[in-house]
Design a protein around this motif. Structure first.
Motif, PDB file in Angstrom:
ATOM      1  N   ILE A 154       0.504   1.142  -8.050  1.00  0.00           N
ATOM      2  CA  ILE A 154      -0.583   1.689  -8.916  1.00  0.00           C
ATOM      3  C   ILE A 154      -1.736   0.981  -9.328  1.00  0.00           C
ATOM      4  CG2 ILE A 154      -0.830   2.265 -11.462  1.00  0.00           C
ATOM      5  CD1 ILE A 154       2.133   3.337 -11.579  1.00  0.00           C
ATOM      6  N   TYR A 155      -1.598  -0.474  -9.354  1.00  0.00           N
ATOM      7  CA  TYR A 155      -2.894  -1.305  -9.431  1.00  0.00           C
ATOM      8  C   TYR A 155      -3.362  -1.715  -8.239  1.00  0.00           C
ATOM      9  CZ  TYR A 155      -1.822  -1.114 -14.583  1.00  0.00           C
ATOM     10  OH  TYR A 155      -1.817  -0.543 -15.898  1.00  0.00           O
ATOM     11  N   GLN A 156      -2.959  -1.212  -7.255  1.00  0.00           N
ATOM     12  CA  GLN A 156      -3.308  -1.534  -5.850  1.00  0.00           C
ATOM     13  C   GLN A 156      -5.086  -1.286  -5.941  1.00  0.00           C
ATOM     14  OE1 GLN A 156      -2.198   0.203  -2.221  1.00  0.00           O
ATOM     15  NE2 GLN A 156      -2.581  -1.486  -0.912  1.00  0.00           N
ATOM     16  N   PRO A 157      -5.877  -2.151  -5.643  1.00  0.00           N
ATOM     17  CA  PRO A 157      -7.244  -2.032  -5.841  1.00  0.00           C
ATOM     18  C   PRO A 157      -7.753  -0.956  -5.036  1.00  0.00           C
ATOM     19  CG  PRO A 157      -6.907  -4.284  -5.338  1.00  0.00           C
ATOM     20  CD  PRO A 157      -5.577  -3.722  -5.119  1.00  0.00           C
ATOM     21  N   GLY A 158      -8.414   0.138  -5.915  1.00  0.00           N
ATOM     22  CA  GLY A 158      -9.311   1.413  -5.288  1.00  0.00           C
ATOM     23  C   GLY A 158      -8.188   2.508  -4.770  1.00  0.00           C
TER      24      GLY A 158
END
Length: 223
Positions: A154-158
């Motif tokens: 979910i918080y993987q950049p972009g």
């Protein structure tokens, strides 16, 4: 037939040892010989119609719920001590490989996080489409191209617009929570997709190169 099954199941329950109280719990994501035994017994009685593979997936979950419903048990799709005993399995013999302890098994924090992502990405979409977004998150955790944890995906950049524009913090709707739970319990309307996008708003040309699996609402789900 159902009455006969209920009779034998009840008899099995009352003959279990006191060790059942500390039996392992088998639920979505569990694997092992004990899951094979659960599937085998449910298949014998007509509750389970899929292959016996030792994986506690969505079909096993639904079969357990059906068995529970027909035998006066709590209908939650989880094979705990009472359900195992009713099926005719001595819970005290549970194998250590059957617990749902893999990296993709979720906790309440994960449910909330998936629900918030669904809420931010698919609020207003058909319910099936909301569940599909949740399924994409879970599918990515099993794909080597992505992080192996829900938070990492979910918080993987972009990776998701809702993170970039802050919609993940929007007031959460009940349907988003239900959709997250359905996705976690194995419903995958996306057909195994690891990508999705809205062609009306997407500015990413690369995403159009991904093979289309299906369209749900405004989203195209791709592999």
């Amino acid at each position: 037939m159902t009455v006969l099954i209920a009779y034998f199941a009840s008899e099995a329950y009352f003959n279990i040892s006191s060790k059942a109280a500390i039996a392992k719990v088998y639920k979505y994501g569990a694997r092992g010989d004990q899951v094979i035994e659960i599937q085998t017994k449910l298949k014998k009685w007509g509750y389970y119609n899929n292959s016996v593979d030792g994986i506690y997936g969505y079909n096993t979950y639904l079969s357990v719920k059906s068995f529970q419903s027909h035998n006066g048990l709590v209908v939650d799709g989880v094979a705990g001590s009472q359900t195992l005993a009713a099926i005719g399995i001595n819970p005290s013999t549970s194998d250590s490989s059957g617990t749902a302890s893999g990296q993709n098994v979720t906790n309440n924090k994960d449910v909330d996080l998936i629900a918030r992502l669904i809420n931010g990405e698919a609020r207003g979409e058909p319910y099936e489409g909301q569940v599909a977004v949740g399924a994409v998150i879970l599918n990515r955790t099993s794909d080597a191209r992505f992080p192996s944890t829900i938070a990492g995906v979910i918080y993987q950049p972009g990776a998701f617009t809702a993170i970039v524009d802050g919609q993940i913090n929007a007031k959460i709707e009940d349907s988003s929570i239900r959709a997250a739970r359905d996705a976690i319990n194995g419903w995958d309307p996306s057909g195994g997709a690891v990508f999705y996008f809205n062609p009306e708003t997407s500015t990413n040309k690369w995403i159009w190169s991904r093979p289309l699996i299906k369209i749900i609402g405004k989203h195209r789900f791709c592999s």
